[in-house]
Structures are given as structure tokens and as C-alpha cells.
Scaffold this motif. Structure first.
Motif, PDB file in Angstrom:
ATOM      1  N   THR A   1       0.826  -1.232  -0.112  1.00 47.94           N
ATOM      2  CA  THR A   1      -0.067  -0.099  -0.046  1.00 47.94           C
ATOM      3  C   THR A   1       0.870   1.251  -0.146  1.00 47.94           C
ATOM      4  OG1 THR A   1      -1.650  -1.164   1.216  1.00 47.94           O
ATOM      5  CG2 THR A   1      -1.650   1.160   1.257  1.00 47.94           C
ATOM      6  N   VAL A   2       0.613   2.263  -0.775  1.00 44.83           N
ATOM      7  CA  VAL A   2       1.126   3.320  -0.655  1.00 44.83           C
ATOM      8  C   VAL A   2       0.016   4.506  -0.162  1.00 44.83           C
ATOM      9  CG1 VAL A   2       2.012   5.641  -1.920  1.00 44.83           C
ATOM     10  CG2 VAL A   2       2.738   3.270  -2.602  1.00 44.83           C
ATOM     11  N   ALA A   3       0.218   5.021   0.949  1.00 44.57           N
ATOM     12  CA  ALA A   3      -0.976   5.980   1.507  1.00 44.57           C
ATOM     13  C   ALA A   3      -0.353   7.299   2.068  1.00 44.57           C
ATOM     14  CB  ALA A   3      -1.350   5.128   2.691  1.00 44.57           C
ATOM     15  N   ARG A   4      -1.349   8.287   1.567  1.00 49.67           N
ATOM     16  CA  ARG A   4      -0.939   9.531   2.113  1.00 49.67           C
ATOM     17  C   ARG A   4      -2.072  10.151   3.144  1.00 49.67           C
ATOM     18  NH1 ARG A   4      -0.372   8.866  -3.149  1.00 49.67           N
ATOM     19  NH2 ARG A   4       1.544   9.805  -4.240  1.00 49.67           N
ATOM     20  N   SER A   5      -1.375  11.034   3.774  1.00 46.40           N
ATOM     21  CA  SER A   5      -2.322  11.376   5.002  1.00 46.40           C
ATOM     22  C   SER A   5      -1.951  12.879   5.197  1.00 46.40           C
ATOM     23  CB  SER A   5      -2.232  10.654   6.380  1.00 46.40           C
ATOM     24  OG  SER A   5      -0.960  10.760   6.571  1.00 46.40           O
ATOM     25  N   GLY A   6      -2.692  13.851   5.856  1.00 46.13           N
ATOM     26  CA  GLY A   6      -2.530  15.225   6.048  1.00 46.13           C
ATOM     27  C   GLY A   6      -2.961  15.691   4.730  1.00 46.13           C
ATOM     28  N   GLY A   7      -2.023  16.956   4.374  1.00 45.51           N
ATOM     29  CA  GLY A   7      -2.216  17.729   3.197  1.00 45.51           C
ATOM     30  C   GLY A   7      -0.782  18.640   2.888  1.00 45.51           C
ATOM     31  N   ARG A   8      -1.123  19.460   2.170  1.00 44.83           N
ATOM     32  CA  ARG A   8      -0.235  20.508   1.754  1.00 44.83           C
ATOM     33  C   ARG A   8      -0.522  21.897   2.554  1.00 44.83           C
ATOM     34  NH1 ARG A   8       0.689  20.421  -4.102  1.00 44.83           N
ATOM     35  NH2 ARG A   8      -1.638  20.175  -4.142  1.00 44.83           N
ATOM     36  N   VAL A   9      -1.489  21.982   3.318  1.00 46.00           N
ATOM     37  CA  VAL A   9      -1.798  23.377   3.921  1.00 46.00           C
ATOM     38  C   VAL A   9      -1.591  23.157   5.489  1.00 46.00           C
ATOM     39  CG1 VAL A   9      -3.282  24.325   2.310  1.00 46.00           C
ATOM     40  CG2 VAL A   9      -4.146  22.709   3.892  1.00 46.00           C
ATOM     41  N   ILE A  10      -1.261  24.347   5.792  1.00 44.71           N
ATOM     42  CA  ILE A  10      -0.974  24.124   7.520  1.00 44.71           C
ATOM     43  C   ILE A  10      -1.938  23.931   8.353  1.00 44.71           C
ATOM     44  CG2 ILE A  10       1.186  25.529   7.220  1.00 44.71           C
ATOM     45  CD1 ILE A  10       0.059  27.903   8.344  1.00 44.71           C
ATOM     46  N   LYS A  11      -3.271  24.149   8.050  1.00 39.98           N
ATOM     47  CA  LYS A  11      -4.352  24.023   8.812  1.00 39.98           C
ATOM     48  C   LYS A  11      -5.284  22.853   8.003  1.00 39.98           C
ATOM     49  CE  LYS A  11      -7.689  26.691  11.320  1.00 39.98           C
ATOM     50  NZ  LYS A  11      -8.295  28.139  11.665  1.00 39.98           N
ATOM     51  N   ASN A  12      -5.665  21.926   8.799  1.00 38.44           N
ATOM     52  CA  ASN A  12      -6.297  20.768   8.132  1.00 38.44           C
ATOM     53  C   ASN A  12      -6.611  19.878   9.061  1.00 38.44           C
ATOM     54  OD1 ASN A  12      -7.052  18.567   6.096  1.00 38.44           O
ATOM     55  ND2 ASN A  12      -4.832  18.209   6.011  1.00 38.44           N
ATOM     56  N   VAL A  13      -7.839  19.425   9.235  1.00 43.85           N
ATOM     57  CA  VAL A  13      -8.111  18.217  10.276  1.00 43.85           C
ATOM     58  C   VAL A  13      -8.875  17.402   9.465  1.00 43.85           C
ATOM     59  CG1 VAL A  13      -8.137  20.017  12.169  1.00 43.85           C
ATOM     60  CG2 VAL A  13     -10.416  19.697  10.789  1.00 43.85           C
ATOM     61  N   ALA A  14      -8.698  16.974   8.154  1.00 38.34           N
ATOM     62  CA  ALA A  14      -9.360  15.986   7.349  1.00 38.34           C
ATOM     63  C   ALA A  14      -8.545  14.605   7.376  1.00 38.34           C
ATOM     64  CB  ALA A  14      -9.514  16.437   5.950  1.00 38.34           C
ATOM     65  N   GLY A  15      -9.153  13.498   8.154  1.00 37.08           N
ATOM     66  CA  GLY A  15      -8.854  12.311   8.342  1.00 37.08           C
ATOM     67  C   GLY A  15      -7.917  12.051   9.407  1.00 37.08           C
ATOM     68  N   TYR A  16      -7.234  11.002   9.783  1.00 33.95           N
ATOM     69  CA  TYR A  16      -6.238  10.662  10.891  1.00 33.95           C
ATOM     70  C   TYR A  16      -5.119  11.296  10.539  1.00 33.95           C
ATOM     71  CZ  TYR A  16      -9.915   7.494  12.551  1.00 33.95           C
ATOM     72  OH  TYR A  16     -11.274   7.162  13.054  1.00 33.95           O
ATOM     73  N   ASP A  17      -4.444  11.574  11.778  1.00 33.60           N
ATOM     74  CA  ASP A  17      -2.955  12.380  11.568  1.00 33.60           C
ATOM     75  C   ASP A  17      -1.942  11.321  11.702  1.00 33.60           C
ATOM     76  OD1 ASP A  17      -0.860  14.184  11.419  1.00 33.60           O
ATOM     77  OD2 ASP A  17      -1.666  15.332  12.997  1.00 33.60           O
ATOM     78  N   LEU A  18      -1.826  10.371  10.487  1.00 34.97           N
ATOM     79  CA  LEU A  18      -0.891   9.239  10.503  1.00 34.97           C
ATOM     80  C   LEU A  18       0.616   9.642  10.381  1.00 34.97           C
ATOM     81  CD1 LEU A  18      -2.613   6.828   8.177  1.00 34.97           C
ATOM     82  CD2 LEU A  18      -2.946   7.034  10.456  1.00 34.97           C
ATOM     83  N   ALA A  19       0.898  11.005  10.004  1.00 35.06           N
ATOM     84  CA  ALA A  19       2.110  11.326  10.071  1.00 35.06           C
ATOM     85  C   ALA A  19       2.761  11.587  11.571  1.00 35.06           C
ATOM     86  CB  ALA A  19       2.258  12.890   9.450  1.00 35.06           C
ATOM     87  N   LYS A  20       1.696  11.977  12.523  1.00 33.96           N
ATOM     88  CA  LYS A  20       2.485  11.826  13.935  1.00 33.96           C
ATOM     89  C   LYS A  20       2.742  10.358  14.243  1.00 33.96           C
ATOM     90  CE  LYS A  20       0.678  16.125  15.674  1.00 33.96           C
ATOM     91  NZ  LYS A  20       0.430  16.792  14.448  1.00 33.96           N
ATOM     92  N   LEU A  21       2.113   9.469  13.675  1.00 38.18           N
ATOM     93  CA  LEU A  21       2.389   7.997  14.221  1.00 38.18           C
ATOM     94  C   LEU A  21       3.496   7.382  13.579  1.00 38.18           C
ATOM     95  CD1 LEU A  21       0.414   6.234  15.620  1.00 38.18           C
ATOM     96  CD2 LEU A  21      -0.435   5.390  13.662  1.00 38.18           C
ATOM     97  N   PHE A  22       3.872   8.071  12.360  1.00 41.04           N
ATOM     98  CA  PHE A  22       4.980   7.576  11.777  1.00 41.04           C
ATOM     99  C   PHE A  22       6.230   8.300  12.366  1.00 41.04           C
ATOM    100  CE2 PHE A  22       4.281   4.324   8.525  1.00 41.04           C
ATOM    101  CZ  PHE A  22       3.076   4.274   8.669  1.00 41.04           C
ATOM    102  N   ALA A  23       6.059   9.549  12.533  1.00 36.44           N
ATOM    103  CA  ALA A  23       7.192  10.393  13.273  1.00 36.44           C
ATOM    104  C   ALA A  23       7.653   9.735  14.375  1.00 36.44           C
ATOM    105  CB  ALA A  23       6.852  11.529  13.415  1.00 36.44           C
ATOM    106  N   GLY A  24       8.961   9.347  14.382  1.00 33.49           N
ATOM    107  CA  GLY A  24       9.618   8.891  15.739  1.00 33.49           C
ATOM    108  C   GLY A  24       9.130   7.327  15.740  1.00 33.49           C
ATOM    109  N   SER A  25       8.764   6.612  14.837  1.00 38.33           N
ATOM    110  CA  SER A  25       8.314   5.100  14.885  1.00 38.33           C
ATOM    111  C   SER A  25       9.478   4.378  14.275  1.00 38.33           C
ATOM    112  CB  SER A  25       7.316   4.804  13.696  1.00 38.33           C
ATOM    113  OG  SER A  25       7.714   5.208  12.426  1.00 38.33           O
ATOM    114  N   PHE A  26      10.512   4.766  14.112  1.00 34.73           N
ATOM    115  CA  PHE A  26      11.919   4.110  13.708  1.00 34.73           C
ATOM    116  C   PHE A  26      11.671   3.016  12.617  1.00 34.73           C
ATOM    117  CE2 PHE A  26      15.602   4.995  16.878  1.00 34.73           C
ATOM    118  CZ  PHE A  26      15.071   5.936  17.323  1.00 34.73           C
TER     119      PHE A  26
END
Lengths: 379, 505
Positions: A137-162
């Protein structure tokens, strides 16, 4: 390690990862390898997926203060481009030999530097992410704008996930204006009960400091407060007065402060000894310094955030464990391989939070092939 | 088929994750009796009259009556309520103050509404560590009040007088000051959560491991309920300067914003209003806004005094340079209040211009503003409906207000369609379907415009890790209902893990 692959496209990366997933062969993700020694010593993976050819700065939207970067882009190269527009990614961890550290590696380890005081860490600056999972799977989350609450914030999960959930392919970040001028207020003390209250007073003052660090060794140390803006001098003088009134000595304002901060960053690594990252509420900083003194450790600390980096003799690490306040969280970063394989660098962790982490791991990497064994609780 | 989680046959994987179907459903009366035993009968509402208040949240056109509304009084009561629902196989929706604007707290007819309004204690204020610990029902404004005057809590949704911190966490709430100060997610440092199987999980920003706390904030009540919340607060700015500038049109106001941002200035707030919203707000408040202009810009600079003064002068010059017809700097706190009064009244004031309206919430890359407003104008003409625009100009968060008359046949439907078209424009221009109101039920149909099926499937993985039975706020966020399958294949335990390696460091 039997194979190393350097994909040039997201699809290729996903394909290789999916093949590994299907075969059940363990994969390690690698950028410049400047933090390759961090984490627990896992099983030797049979495949290394390198991000070296995923190195495009896909977008730098100067007017929108955002950028889209592939994981293999060296952070230093990205900063050079942002600087041309008077901007920066407010993330300044040590970058390793030749400043080689890549975005992907910095984000996967959630590394940071002195600017964390004002701008937060990786999690606060990444606004979107593209990842590959072990089923292809190739999956995108978040967006390209600084303010955005659509969908789960998977970037936070991957940040620091080693790298234990999947491969970070590309990240969207928010940028900040690069301050036109910066100066640093300095002061020293030979009593932690003098130094720490000054740090607390500066953190609580409405000075909008860029960074607030301490450096400490053997019962003596100093404080550094970076002030930036259109006209930081007057504010620096206020900070200096406060610092002096509260009892620090040799208080000064440095205009040319780059080397001072480079030294702070350097203190976040250890080439030959052990380096332990300690997180504790700022009010516990005196306790952390006391423990450091008891173990002969050198300390670099983010006084406002409550994160300290302790460099010490590897043999003193167990002693440090006993001396630190119980509520302090500690992670062993740099250390000789013997020490890292003899003890869990993350510290023992149990209970429902770890159980929940295991569930997350199973959902994102059901094949269990992404960097197995290096993370908290053996994940 | 239904089976009870207590009889799960596969011990290797945690109990609650094994079941892809929901546990046995209890009868409604059984369940309310059990809830009453936990919270007291006076805190379990089942009569239609008592439930009337809870049928909708801030988005009144979605309504649903739940089986029961329950108002637990402590975190432990929340846990027992959730556990009871789990054992009964009954889904639930958590609700704070009910001010949400995406239908995120819309009840489900076969489920329980868990109202957190009674959990409003401030548990501790630790200014030495710049943090406060609160229960979820505490209002947003109460947090800033309790740390004043030395500190403040930056996220400030316009409903801050009543909206709850628990709701702010569910929605990752923003407000007018996000461009400089960030969002709720940047300020939450600790959470005590109740998961849908009744497990209590403690999360701290500094804990090693996955940033589950970051994943939870903004998850719209679909991952669990936060029962204790630690928030970071920051020193209150010592100085604030506010100006109001009028422009011929939104294009030149947009150029002023570009000038400000390009100069490296980060205002505490930059708000733009267009002709129609100015007119409505001025009629409602008499704040003294000019009516002969096409756009108004509020710029507020806050921070240390020296920096504030320098930057404020720069902003004035930049506004004039962009063609401002007039720049008014607030000379007193009263003048500042007046400038903000009109802006804050803008939504409610539309009632003077139009019998009804939809508030839309989209985000665009700020530099696309002119193009997006041009396209909104064209859509407005095509649909024959007025659209007023209020804009958090720094971060690109646009709030078009689509005006309609409910008495006219088909007009509400056309207005809703137009509001939807505007969101699609935002996405086409590289933006988002929601900047601060959330997806809830209102935007879920638009998720596929922004995310592909693999993206949505990845979201679902997170949801399934937290709530494999789909009991927490089902039917929200995702465009189509989906279940959690069992995890394919066994989890491969690392040898170190198997050895139970417990040595610290």
C-alpha cells in the motif's frame, strides 16, 4: 544483510517492500545512516531499503510556507533552498558527518535541536506524509496546507516510529520565516539551584525566545537564550538583566552565536561514550543535574521543554538509572553495541499503552517485517 | 452472529482485537438500568423530552435521538459506562458541549450518547512546568482564565466560552490565532484515555514509543474518550497591537497579506472579510466599518513590546503599499474590542442579510486566494445564491457563508450543493475539505475528493487498532461504513520480546 535496494520511485519502493512482506523477510530503511546505531539491536534484516534516490524537493511553496520533500533529501540541502526565500524548516538536530542526515531519518527518529523550544518537534512541523506499507500500500495522510483536520494524523504516528510501521517516502512540512537577526544571552553558575530558577524565569517571561538551553558538567554550567526578530537587541538586554538579577555570572550577549549553538547540538551525540536522552518536567531539572553530577555526565538540556542529553561513561549508565527521578523518561541513544544489546535502550515498558502500540504495529505491518525488534517493547 | 468478548478463544492477541463482529446486544431497558447503577438514575436520560437537547450538535440540520444519554460524573464512571456498552455490544457517541460544526457528536439511534459536561474540574495548575491538567468538560476559556495573567492557552475557537477541551481534542480545534500559535494538537502533552473495551491508557508526550497521543488528537471521538488532559500553556504576550485596513477588493487585501507574510512577519491573527460579510457585521454591531469597500483586513501583532512596535509599523506600511484605502490602528483596548466585535459577529450577523445560511470550512494554499474567490463568485452567480467570505488569511482557512431562503422551494438543497462545490474547489486548488470544523457526518462524503481508497484504508487501520468493534462514534469520518477484519497472519514476536527483556537502559 543479503541485499540493499535503492528505489527511485514510490511504486518501486512499495513493490520491494511488498515482496519482502510476502516472503516474511525483515527490512531496514536507511537514509544517510547517521543514527543507524539507535534503538534496540534487532535481528539482522535481510534487506535494506535506501532512500538515497528519493531525493527530490518536490515543492517549495514559499508564499504558502510549505514544502514537499522526498525522504532521502538531506535536511541541509533543503534548508539551503528554503534560506534563499528567507525561510527555514524549524528543525535543527545534529546532522552527522558531512551534514548528511536526511529528512526521512530525522523524522523517523523524531530528532530535534535547540529550536524545539519555540517551534516544537518533528510532530509539530510535519503536515502530511506519504508512506509505503509492507503489503504494498502507498498511503497519503494530511495535506499541503498548514491548517487541516481531514482524516487521521498518521504522520504523527510515523514520526518517531523508527521505521517499524512502514517506509516514509515523502513528507509535507510547514516552514517558518528565517529571523533577520539573532543574538544569544549567556550566563554561568556553579550551583544548579541558581541556574535552574533562572532558566524557569526566562521560560516564563514573555520574551518569545527561539531557544533556551543549558550546558552542565561537574557542578558548573551555563545558560544560553536565543532572541531573534527584527530588532532583538533590546529584548536580549532585558533577558540579560533578568539573568544577572537572578544570580548568574559573566552575563553577556553574543552577536555571533552560531558556534555556541553548534556546540549544544554536538552535545546530543557521543562518539565513544554513552548518550542518554532524559525527558522530565522542567521543574525536575535540578534533580536531573544532580543525577548527572553523581555519574560524571555532561549535560546539554532544553530547559524550557524538559529534555536533556547526558553523555557519560557506558559503565555509569546503570548508576544513572538509579540516580534519576523515577518520573523521568530515558532513552539510550548512542552507545557501544555491547551496552545496547545487553539492555533495552527504551527502558522496560508495559501496560495498556504498550499493548495499544503492538496493536498499531500489527495493523500497519501485519507481516511484521518493518525493522523488527528495534523499537519500544521489542516492536 | 454475536459472541461475548469474555469467551474469546485466542489468548495470544488481546481480547478486544479478535472479534470482527460485535458482542451480544442487550435490551435497552437492561442497559439503562446498568448505566443508572453506575451514574445514578438522574444522570441517565431516556425520555424523548429530556433527550431533545441532545439530538444534534452545533450543526442543527442533522438530528437523531439516541437510546439514552448518560452523564457520568468521573473518569471512572466514564470507563464503566464504556465497558458496559462494550459488554452489551452497543455503540456510543461522546459529546462535550455540543458546539461542533460537522455533526461529529450526532447521536446514533441504536446507541448511547456519553455526555461529558459534568467532568469539569481543573485538576491542577502547574505554572512552573507551564501546564494544566483538566477534565474533558472544562471549557476552553476556563483554561486561559485559570493561568492568567502570566500565561494563556492559544487555541481559541470562536465558541470558546462554552466549547469543551474534550471536544477541542476530538476536533483538533483551531481559532483565529493558529497561524502564529498552532492548533490543539501542539498543546496536548498528556492524556488518560478510555478505549472502547473499557481499557484505560495513559499517554504522555515524552513516553518512548509511537505518538499515540498525536494520533488521538483530531480523531473525532472515534478512538476513545479522553478523561484527563494535560495541556501546555505559554507566557501571555506582553503587548498587542491591532489594525483594521480597508481595501477596494479582496485581491488587494490578499496582496497585503502576501506582503506581510513575505516580510517574515507572523501576526497573531490576520482576518479578512469581504463586502457582504462587512455589511452584515456592520449592520449587526455598528462597529464603524466602512461600507464602501470590497474587503477589510484585521491584523493583530502580539509579542514582546519592541518587536511588536517594529513589526506593527511595517504592517501599516505594507497595507498602504498594497493599496489600502484606509488603515486604522486601535489606540485603546476599547477600539481593539470594537474591531474584533464586528469580526466575531460576522457569522451570526448573516441572519440580517439572509434568512438562513451554511457555514463552510475549507482550506486553500493562501496564495490561491484570488483564484478561489473568483471561482466562488462564479459559482455564486451560477447558483443565484449570495456567498459571504470570512477568511483566516494567514493559514488559508476560508469560511464561505452560503445564504439561502428555506421558504423557497429547493433552495436549501441548492445552497448545500453550492457549499459542496466550494469545498471541491478548495481541494482542486491543493487545499483541504476542513480546516477546523472536522469531517463528522457533514464532510464524510467529501473524503474521497481528498483521499484515495488506499489512504482511507490506512486510516481504518488506526481506527481498528484502537476500536476493532467499531463502537466509538461509528458512521463518522469515513465515507462508507467499514469493518475491521482480523489481523492477517500471526504477529511475529521478536526474540528479545519473547525473552521478556526487562532490563532498563
Amino acid at each position: 544483510l543479503s541485499e540493499a535496494v535503492e528505489p527511485t520511485t514510490f511504486e518501486e519502493a512499495a513493490y520491494v517492500l511488498a515482496s519482502a512482506g510476502a516472503n516474511g523477510s525483515a527490512v531496514r530503511f536507511c537514509g544517510a545512516g547517521t543514527k543507524a546505531g539507535w534503538g534496540a539491536v534487532g535481528a539482522e534484516p535481510s534487506l535494506e531499503l535506501r532512500t538515497g534516490s528519493l531525493d527530490r524537493i518536490a515543492e517549495h511553496n514559499a508564499g504558502d510556507l510549505t514544502a514537499v520533500l522526498e525522504a532521502g533529501v538531506p535536511l541541509a540541502r533543503a534548508q539551503a533552498q528554503f534560506a534563499e526565500a528567507g525561510q527555514m524548516l524549524a528543525l535543527d538536530p545534529p546532522l552527522g558527518p558531512d551534514d548528511a542526515a536526511t529528512l526521512g531519518g530525522v523524522i523517523a527518529t523524531a530528532d530535534s535541536g535547540p529550536l524545539r523550544h519555540r517551534y516544537g518537534g518533528v510532530r509539530d512541523l510535519v503536515i502530511g506524509m506519504t508512506v509505503a506499507l509492507s503489503d504494498g500500500t502507498v498511503a497519503r495522510s494530511g495535506g499541503r496546507v498548514i491548517k487541516n483536520v481531514a482524516g487521521y494524523d498518521l504522520a504523527k504516528l510515523f514520526a518517531g516510529s523508527f521505521g517499524t510501521l512502514g517506509m516514509i517516502l515523502s513528507v509535507n512540512v510547514r516552514l517558518h520565516p528565517r529571523p533577520p537577526r539573532r543574538v544569544t544571552v549567556l550566563g554561568v553558575a556553579s550551583d544548579r539551584e541558581v541556574l535552574c530558577p533562572v532558566a524557569r524565569a526566562l521560560a516564563a517571561a514573555p520574551l518569545e525566545l527561539d531557544a533556551l538551553d543549558i550546558a552542565w558538567r561537574g557542578g558548573r554550567g551555563g545558560l544560553l537564550a536565543a532572541v531573534s526578530g527584527a530588532d532583538p537587541r533590546a529584548r536580549a538586554e532585558r533577558a540579560a538583566r533578568l539573568t544577572e538579577e537572578k544570580g548568574l555570572e559573566q552575563v553577556d550577549i553574543a552577536d555571533d552565536d552560531e558556534s555556541l549553538w553548534a556546540r549544544q547540538r554536538a552535545g546530543q551525540r557521543s562518539a565513544n561514550a554513552a548518550l542518554v536522552r532524559v525527558a522530565a518536567p522542567p521543574s525536575l531539572l535540578p534533580e536531573v543535574l544532580r543525577a548527572a553530577d553523581a555519574c560524571g555526565a555532561t549535560v546539554i538540556g532544553r530547559a524550557g521543554v524538559g529534555t536533556s542529553y547526558l553523555e557519560l561513561d557506558p559503565e555509569s549508565v546503570p548508576r544513572l538509572e538509579e540516580e534519576l527521578p523515577a518520573s523521568a523518561r530515558r532513552v539510550l541513544l548512542d552507545a557501544p553495541a555491547e551496552l545496547r544489546s545487553a539492555a533495552d535502550p527504551w527502558g522496560a515498558r508495559n501496560g495498556p499503552a504498550l499493548e495499544l502500540m503492538r496493536r498499531v504495529k500489527r495493523r500497519f505491518d501485519p507481516a511484521g517485517v518493518c525493522n523488527p525488534g528495534v523499537f519500544v517493547g521489542g516492536i | 452472529m454475536a459472541r461475548s468478548p469474555a469467551h474469546d478463544p485466542l489468548p495470544a492477541i488481546p481480547i478486544s482485537e479478535q472479534l470482527s463482529d460485535t458482542p451480544a446486544v442487550a435490551t435497552g431497558e437492561d442497559l439503562t438500568a446498568r448505566l443508572a447503577a453506575i451514574c445514578g438514575p438522574e444522570h441517565v436520560l431516556t425520555h424523548p423530552d429530556a433527550l431533545a437537547t441532545y439530538r444534534s450538535d452545533g450543526l442543527g440540520h442533522y438530528r437523531q435521538t439516541p437510546l439514552a444519554a448518560v452523564l457520568p460524573g468521573t473518569g471512572d464512571e466514564v470507563r464503566r459506562v464504556v465497558q458496559t456498552c462494550f459488554e452489551a455490544g452497543v455503540p456510543w457517541v461522546a459529546r462535550g458541549s455540543g458546539t461542533g460544526l460537522s455533526g461529529g457528536a450526532l447521536p446514533i439511534s441504536e446507541g448511547v450518547l456519553i455526555v461529558l459536561a459534568r467532568l469539569r474540574r481543573i485538576l491542577s495548575v502547574e505554572l512552573d512546568d507551564a501546564r494544566v491538567v483538566v477534565e474533558p468538560g472544562v471549557t476552553n476559556l476556563a483554561v486561559s482564565r485559570v493561568v492568567a495573567p502570566t500565561h494563556f492557552y492559544p487555541p481559541d475557537p470562536s465558541s470558546q466560552v462554552v466549547c469543551s477541551i474534550g471536544g477541542n481534542i476530538a476536533e483538533n480545534s483551531g481559532g483565529a490565532h493558529c497561524f502564529k500559535y498552532g492548533f490543539t494538537t501542539n498543546y496536548v502533552t498528556g492524556l488518560e484515555l478510555v478505549l472502547s473495551d473499557g481499557t484505560v491508557v495513559e499517554l504522555d508526550r515524552d513516553d518512548p514509543g509511537y505518538d499515540l497521543l498525536g494520533a488521538f488528537v483530531g480523531s473525532e471521538g472515534t478512538l476513545g474518550i479522553a478523561t484527563r488532559i494535560t495541556l501546555r500553556v505559554i507566557p501571555a504576550p506582553e503587548h498587542v497591537r491591532t489594525l483594521l485596513a480597508f481595501f477596494e477588493d479582496t485581491v488587494s487585501a490578499g496582496e497585503a497579506v502576501t506582503g506581510i507574510v513575505s516580510a517574515g512577519i507572523v501576526p497573531g491573527a490576520i482576518e479578512m472579510m469581504d463586502r457582504l460579510s462587512i455589511r452584515a457585521a456592520e449592520e449587526a454591531t455598528g462597529a464603524g466599518y466602512r461600507l464602501d469597500v470590497g474587503a477589510a483586513l484585521i491584523v493583530e501583532i502580539d509579542g514582546p513590546e519592541e518587536e511588536c512596535t517594529t513589526r506593527f509599523e511595517q504592517v501599516k506600511t505594507l497595507c498602504t503599499g498594497a493599496g489600502a484605502l484606509e488603515v486604522r490602528a486601535a489606540a485603546s483596548a476599547a477600539e481593539r474590542e470594537l474591531i474584533w466585535k464586528a469580526r466575531k459577529a460576522a457569522f451570526a450577523a448573516m441572519g440580517r442579510i439572509s434568512p438562513a445560511y451554511f457555514v463552510q470550512d475549507g482550506v486553500i494554499p493562501r496564495t490561491r486566494l484570488s483564484e478561489v474567490l473568483r471561482r466562488i463568485d462564479a459559482l455564486s452567480a451560477e447558483y443565484g445564491l449570495q456567498v459571504a467570505n470570512v477568511f483566516h488569511a494567514g493559514d488559508g482557512n476560508l469560511h464561505p457563508l452560503v445564504c439561502y431562503d428555506g421558504a423557497r422551494e429547493g433552495e436549501p438543497e441548492r445552497a448545500e450543493q453550492l457549499a459542496g462545490e466550494i469545498v471541491r474547489v478548495c481541494v482542486e486548488e491543493g487545499g483541504s475539505i476542513t480546516g477546523e470544523h472536522g469531517v463528522g457526518v457533514d464532510k464524510k462524503a467529501f473524503m474521497p475528493a481528498m483521499f484515495s481508497e488506499p489512504d482511507l484504508e490506512a486510516f481504518q487501520r488506526l481506527r481498528c487498532a484502537f476500536d476493532p468493534h467499531g463502537l466509538a462514534n461509528p458512521g463518522k469520518v469515513m465515507p462508507t461504513p467499514r469493518l475491521c477484519g482480523e489481523v492477517p497472519g500471526p504477529y511475529r514476536e521478536h526474540p528479545l520480546e519473547r525473552a521478556g527483556l526487562a532490563t532498563r537502559l
